[in-house]
Design a protein around this motif. Structure first.
Motif, PDB file in Angstrom:
ATOM      1  N   ASN A   1       0.852  -1.187   0.000  1.00  0.00           N
ATOM      2  CA  ASN A   1       0.000   0.000   0.000  1.00  0.00           C
ATOM      3  C   ASN A   1       0.887   1.236   0.000  1.00  0.00           C
ATOM      4  N   THR A   2       0.701   2.104  -0.984  1.00  0.00           N
ATOM      5  CA  THR A   2       1.567   3.273  -1.104  1.00  0.00           C
ATOM      6  C   THR A   2       0.777   4.550  -1.319  1.00  0.00           C
ATOM      7  N   ARG A   3       1.395   5.653  -0.904  1.00  0.00           N
ATOM      8  CA  ARG A   3       0.845   6.995  -1.063  1.00  0.00           C
ATOM      9  C   ARG A   3      -0.487   7.196  -0.353  1.00  0.00           C
ATOM     10  N   ASP A   4      -0.755   6.386   0.669  1.00  0.00           N
ATOM     11  CA  ASP A   4      -1.849   6.643   1.595  1.00  0.00           C
ATOM     12  C   ASP A   4      -1.204   7.231   2.854  1.00  0.00           C
ATOM     13  N   PRO A   5      -1.363   8.534   3.126  1.00  0.00           N
ATOM     14  CA  PRO A   5      -0.646   9.146   4.242  1.00  0.00           C
ATOM     15  C   PRO A   5      -1.036   8.612   5.617  1.00  0.00           C
ATOM     16  N   ASN A   6      -2.203   8.017   5.745  1.00  0.00           N
ATOM     17  CA  ASN A   6      -2.536   7.318   6.992  1.00  0.00           C
ATOM     18  C   ASN A   6      -3.247   6.022   6.642  1.00  0.00           C
TER      19      ASN A   6
END
Length: 200
Positions: A119-124
């Motif tokens: 999972n990438t570029r999900d800040p939380n």
């Protein structure tokens, strides 16, 4: 108003730094191979690339914490076919392919196939955890909000993720055997992994 030379240079640097995944993020992959230089992989017209068994290379270190908060090291899965899917909760093609990945993951586990998300570029984690619940994704996902695993986990010249979604498949020896730079349906996913299940 024109930008000063220093401002243009700073802007260019920022664009390049963001480039690897954002150039084609959440887009369909074309039929071109990536990695540059003298590569030994073949890309079909559907954007799926494969490497002959004797030509495969291992990825770099792909380890970290999952969305669930547990430690996971891809190297520990050696001996299994490993399907790694790079995704983000914000990505419409990721949502389109998620039910297919969840289904094939359940049905192929008994054949020695392990699925792992990145999972990438999900800040939380909240939206990513909701995504997994909504699409009944039961396999773990490494949490890589800054894209460090994606950027540094794959050697130059190998089949590396260059878009979101991307799917990288490792053979039982832990080597990179296939890559897709687009969202995959069930039949396309099986077309990639079935030959690797059959390999001796």
């Amino acid at each position: 108003m024109s930008l000063s030379r220093a401002s243009r240079a700073a802007l260019l640097t920022a664009v390049v730094a963001a480039g690897a995944l954002t150039l084609s993020a959440c887009g369909g992959g074309g039929g071109k191979s990536g990695g540059g230089g003298d590569t030994n992989f073949v890309t079909d017209t559907g954007g799926i690339s494969t490497v002959a068994k004797g030509e495969r290379t291992a990825p770099g270190k792909l380890a970290g914490e999952t969305l669930a908060g547990t430690a996971l090291d891809i190297a520990d899965l050696k001996g299994k076919v490993v399907v790694m899917n790079v995704w983000g909760s914000w990505c419409p093609p990721c949502r389109a392919e998620a039910p297919h990945f969840a289904k094939v993951a359940k049905e192929s586990k008994a054949k020695g196939v392990e699925f792992v998300g990145i999972n990438t570029r999900d800040p939380n984690k909240g939206p990513a955890l909701a995504f997994e619940k909504d699409y009944e994704v039961e396999y773990p996902s490494l949490y890589d909000p800054a894209g460090k695993l994606v950027t540094h986990g794959f050697p130059k010249g190998s089949l590396n993720p260059q878009a979101i979604p991307s799917t990288i498949v490792l053979d039982r020896e832990g080597k990179i055997a296939a890559r897709s730079l687009k969202a995959l349906g069930e039949s396309e996913l099986r077309k990639i992994i079935d030959p690797l299940i059959a390999e001796k």
